[in-house]
Structures are given as structure tokens and as C-alpha cells.
Scaffold this active site. Structure first.
Site, PDB file in Angstrom:
ATOM      1  CB  VAL A  26      -0.819  -0.013   1.341  1.00 22.08           C
ATOM      2  CG1 VAL A  26      -1.944   1.412   1.248  1.00 22.08           C
ATOM      3  CG2 VAL A  26      -1.814  -1.232   1.159  1.00 22.08           C
ATOM      4  CG  ASP A 141      -9.227 -11.154   8.430  1.00 16.72           C
ATOM      5  OD1 ASP A 141      -8.901 -11.809   9.472  1.00 16.72           O
ATOM      6  OD2 ASP A 141      -8.247 -10.655   7.734  1.00 16.72           O
TER       7      ASP A 141
END
Length: 226
Positions: A26, A141
Site C-alpha cells: 500500500v 476478518d
């Protein structure tokens, strides 16, 4: 280090790497067309090529982009753009840049949080989950690593890469026999590879609330046999 700024799609500048993991990285990027900072999430190029797990990783990435794009909620970073097939610049998403701190780091640095603060964080996560479950999407998650507290105190829920779209999905998106998720926060039905529901996310949220109030998970001292 080269002073050149890497550009993808003849538009987006990659300025500083924010995070790197097994699937990709990222970046803090910049969109010169709209003159704004963005976050750019890319899948590793080798994971889009031939290989036994390549299609699974690519499908998870596509899933995250398409599922996240369904949301219109301030607690989920907005998707601005995406390339979801192989190209010269790889597979990537352009997202809202959130400046803040992961909940994992807050718990590690501060220990138990004051009850009003913990309640505020959980209430904001509940707002995101209420919106997601109405889509209907189950995150699957939810954990402190996927929750960011922005500088103004607002909560952002991240990473819908293994989310389940209820009514259209099989229970798991993974190779046969592999459980996906983080075991510490997984509901019993996830561990058993059974069907998930919104209650699965609420179980994970309960685990997070415990950590907020307890300051993390305390390991139990081992006991020797008599």
C-alpha cells in the site's frame, strides 16, 4: 535512492510505501488530475502470473475492490479507481487516504482503554457492520489490524479481501482445506468451515472489545503435569 517518482496508469504517483504484506503493498500516492492524496493498494506482480495460488490471490483482490465499492459509509475508505485485470502497471486499487493509527498499535502502546473510549470505538465499528450486513456482506476478518483510528477519532474498517456476499458466495474463497481469516478472532463456524452470517462478525467484534478493555491478550502460564 532514486529521486524519480514512479507513475502508474499514466496518472497516479507512488510517493511513499505505507505497508507491505504477503499479497501486495500500500502506497501513499497522489492524483495530479484531481490534486489530492490517495492510497494505492497493489497486488504483487508475481501473484498475478501462472501458479497454483495466483488465481485465488487475484480473485481476493478483485473481491475486495468490488465489495468495498458497494459501500457508502464514512467508516469504510472510498474506492476511487481500480484495475482488476493484468496490465503493464499491474493490478491495483486507488482509495481514500486515511491518516491514522491501527487499533493494534493503540492497544500495544496504551494497554487497557478507558471504557468510554472502548465503547466509542466499538459503536462506530457496529455502525459499519450494520451497513455492511445490509448490503449484505460479512467481513470475515475483523481484527485490530484491520481497524484504523483516524486523526479526528473516527473509525475506519479496512480490508474486505475475504468478505462473503451473502446469498451469492460459497462459504470460503480459498484452496481446498485451507481456512482463511485470523484464528484468534474467528467465530466457531468459520473455524469449522461452516456458513457464516452477520453473527460471525459480531463474535470477532466481541474479541476486539475484550482486547480493548484488557489491553490485549494475556498468555496463560504453562502448567507442568503433576
Amino acid at each position: 535512492m532514486s529521486g524519480e517518482v514512479q507513475i502508474i496508469a499514466d496518472r497516479y504517483e507512488l510517493r511513499t510505501e505505507i505497508n507491505s504484506g504477503g499479497m501486495g503493498d500500500v502506497w501513499h500516492g497522489f492524483d495530479p488530475v484531481l490534486n489530492r492524496d490517495v492510497a494505492i493498494k497493489r497486488i504483487r506482480r508475481e501473484l498475478t502470473g501462472p501458479g497454483p495460488d495466483a488465481e485465488e490471490f487475484a480473485e481476493r483482490f478483485r473481491r475486495e475492490a468490488r465489495v468495498t465499492a458497494k459501500f457508502d459509509h464514512p467508516g469504510v475508505p472510498a474506492i476511487y479507481d481500480a484495475v482488476l485485470d493484468e496490465s503493464a502497471d499491474g493490478v491495483y486499487m486507488v482509495m481514500q487516504l486515511v491518516r491514522g493509527t491501527l487499533l493494534t498499535n493503540i492497544i500495544a502502546s496504551r494497554g487497557p482503554l478507558p471504557i468510554p473510549w472502548a465503547v466509542s470505538v466499538v459503536a462506530q465499528i457496529c455502525s459499519v457492520l450494520s451497513h455492511a450486513h445490509a448490503v449484505p456482506v460479512v467481513h470475515r476478518d475483523l481484527k485490530p489490524d484491520n481497524i484504523m483510528i483516524a486523526a479526528d477519532g473516527t473509525v475506519k474498517v479496512l480490508d474486505f479481501g475475504i468478505a462473503a456476499v451473502l446469498g451469492t458466495d460459497v462459504t470460503k474463497l480459498t484452496s481446498t482445506g485451507h481456512i482463511i481469516g485470523t484464528r484468534r478472532y474467528m467465530s466457531p463456524e468459520q473455524i469449522q468451515c461452516a456458513a457464516v452470517s452477520p453473527r460471525s462478525d459480531l463474535y470477532s467484534l466481541g474479541c476486539i472489545l475484550y482486547e480493548l478493555l484488557a489491553g490485549g491478550v494475556r498468555s496463560t502460564p504453562s502448567r507442568s503435569s503433576p
